[in-house]
Design a protein around this motif. Structure first.
Motif, PDB file in Angstrom:
ATOM      1  N   GLU A 164      23.364  23.925   4.215  1.00 24.08           N
ATOM      2  CA  GLU A 164      22.821  24.302   5.524  1.00 24.08           C
ATOM      3  C   GLU A 164      23.785  25.228   6.262  1.00 24.08           C
ATOM      4  OE1 GLU A 164      19.907  20.889   7.033  1.00 24.08           O
ATOM      5  OE2 GLU A 164      21.957  20.172   6.818  1.00 24.08           O
ATOM      6  N   SER A 165      23.228  26.012   7.146  1.00 21.17           N
ATOM      7  CA  SER A 165      24.019  27.021   7.858  1.00 21.17           C
ATOM      8  C   SER A 165      24.910  26.378   8.919  1.00 21.17           C
ATOM      9  CB  SER A 165      23.094  28.038   8.530  1.00 21.17           C
ATOM     10  OG  SER A 165      22.415  27.420   9.616  1.00 21.17           O
ATOM     11  N   ASP A 166      25.909  27.151   9.325  1.00 22.76           N
ATOM     12  CA  ASP A 166      26.797  26.707  10.402  1.00 22.76           C
ATOM     13  C   ASP A 166      26.017  26.478  11.684  1.00 22.76           C
ATOM     14  OD1 ASP A 166      29.568  28.869   9.447  1.00 22.76           O
ATOM     15  OD2 ASP A 166      28.966  26.908   8.690  1.00 22.76           O
ATOM     16  N   SER A 167      25.000  27.289  11.928  1.00 24.41           N
ATOM     17  CA  SER A 167      24.227  27.117  13.165  1.00 24.41           C
ATOM     18  C   SER A 167      23.493  25.781  13.177  1.00 24.41           C
ATOM     19  CB  SER A 167      23.259  28.285  13.378  1.00 24.41           C
ATOM     20  OG  SER A 167      22.328  28.352  12.332  1.00 24.41           O
ATOM     21  N   VAL A 168      23.072  25.279  12.004  1.00 25.23           N
ATOM     22  CA  VAL A 168      22.442  23.956  11.922  1.00 25.23           C
ATOM     23  C   VAL A 168      23.463  22.881  12.309  1.00 25.23           C
ATOM     24  CG1 VAL A 168      21.464  22.240  10.342  1.00 25.23           C
ATOM     25  CG2 VAL A 168      20.676  24.609  10.248  1.00 25.23           C
ATOM     26  N   LEU A 169      24.650  22.963  11.701  1.00 31.14           N
ATOM     27  CA  LEU A 169      25.710  21.997  12.026  1.00 31.14           C
ATOM     28  C   LEU A 169      26.022  22.032  13.516  1.00 31.14           C
ATOM     29  CD1 LEU A 169      28.119  20.064  11.148  1.00 31.14           C
ATOM     30  CD2 LEU A 169      29.486  22.148  11.187  1.00 31.14           C
ATOM     31  N   LEU A 170      26.258  23.215  14.045  1.00 25.48           N
ATOM     32  CA  LEU A 170      26.643  23.330  15.456  1.00 25.48           C
ATOM     33  C   LEU A 170      25.534  22.868  16.390  1.00 25.48           C
ATOM     34  CD1 LEU A 170      28.570  26.704  15.212  1.00 25.48           C
ATOM     35  CD2 LEU A 170      29.521  24.382  15.324  1.00 25.48           C
ATOM     36  N   GLY A 171      24.295  23.147  16.036  1.00 29.25           N
ATOM     37  CA  GLY A 171      23.172  22.688  16.853  1.00 29.25           C
ATOM     38  C   GLY A 171      23.077  21.171  16.891  1.00 29.25           C
ATOM     39  N   ARG A 172      23.257  20.548  15.737  1.00 29.12           N
ATOM     40  CA  ARG A 172      23.210  19.080  15.675  1.00 29.12           C
ATOM     41  C   ARG A 172      24.395  18.452  16.416  1.00 29.12           C
ATOM     42  NH1 ARG A 172      21.493  19.018   9.383  1.00 29.12           N
ATOM     43  NH2 ARG A 172      19.293  19.537   9.697  1.00 29.12           N
ATOM     44  N   LEU A 173      25.580  19.048  16.247  1.00 30.83           N
ATOM     45  CA  LEU A 173      26.742  18.537  16.989  1.00 30.83           C
ATOM     46  C   LEU A 173      26.546  18.688  18.486  1.00 30.83           C
ATOM     47  CD1 LEU A 173      29.701  19.713  14.745  1.00 30.83           C
ATOM     48  CD2 LEU A 173      29.111  17.347  15.300  1.00 30.83           C
ATOM     49  N   ASP A 174      25.993  19.813  18.912  1.00 27.82           N
ATOM     50  CA  ASP A 174      25.745  20.030  20.338  1.00 27.82           C
ATOM     51  C   ASP A 174      24.754  18.997  20.866  1.00 27.82           C
ATOM     52  OD1 ASP A 174      26.202  21.671  22.714  1.00 27.82           O
ATOM     53  OD2 ASP A 174      24.084  22.247  22.483  1.00 27.82           O
TER      54      ASP A 174
END
Length: 187
Positions: A164-174
């Motif tokens: 999965e993309s970094d944006s997926v990780l960052l969105g979930r963390l946010d």
């Protein structure tokens, strides 16, 4: 302990995100006193740094009975051994504690046991980002926080698969951070 803003500016990658929170993670994970004299830790900027002083914070093992249930008498003996060896804190419910083999109830009960055993004399952290959804991870982290830990540890791989993309990780963390405001977190 100083408040640490764990909502950094939108970084461009996982590595960038982890680099931005690394100082906050260190502060949140174990709320050690600001004064290095409190633990007899030498100042790294003085020539006398090689005094041999070390801080021992074990990642907990879990003692079990033959039937697979947690052996809390064994846990007490293990914690006494850690304390006699100079432990200055504990990481309960972690990989070496077999966290993936424990039920959610066992994770919470084991963490609470460690917190109650040290009675606030030493900091305790515990992994908390378990669950299939971001909401479930946030809810479980709140359960771990409610045991009395000093910090809830997040496992970054729980928030995105490798592909999965970094944006997926960052969105979930946010999303997770929005649901867990006020909980001291580490990674």
């Amino acid at each position: 302990m100083a408040n640490v803003n764990l909502k950094p500016e939108k970084p461009s990658s996982r590595r960038s995100f982890l680099e931005k929170i690394s100082l906050g993670v260190a502060a949140a994970a174990l709320p050690l006193p600001i004064s290095t004299n409190a633990l007899s830790i030498p100042d790294p900027h003085t020539p006398s740094m090689n005094t041999g002083t070390k801080i021992f914070i074990p990642v907990m093992l879990t003692a079990y009975h033959e039937n697979g249930s947690i052996d809390y008498d064994g846990m007490s003996r293990l914690m006494d051994f850690y304390l006699a060896s100079g432990a200055k804190g504990f990481f309960a419910n972690c990989l070496s504690s077999e966290m993936y083999q424990l039920t959610d109830e066992e994770k919470v009960t084991l963490t609470r046991f460690v917190v109650e055993y040290v009675r606030g004399k030493d900091p305790v952290v515990s992994s908390g980002s378990f669950g299939e959804t971001v909401q479930a991870k946030a809810d479980f982290s709140k359960r771990i926080r409610d045991t009395g830990v000093d910090s809830v540890i997040l496992i970054s791989s729980h928030f995105a698969e490798k592909q999965e993309s970094d944006s997926v990780l960052l969105g979930r963390l946010d999303d997770f951070l929005g649901q867990t405001a006020g909980i001291p977190l580490g990674t």
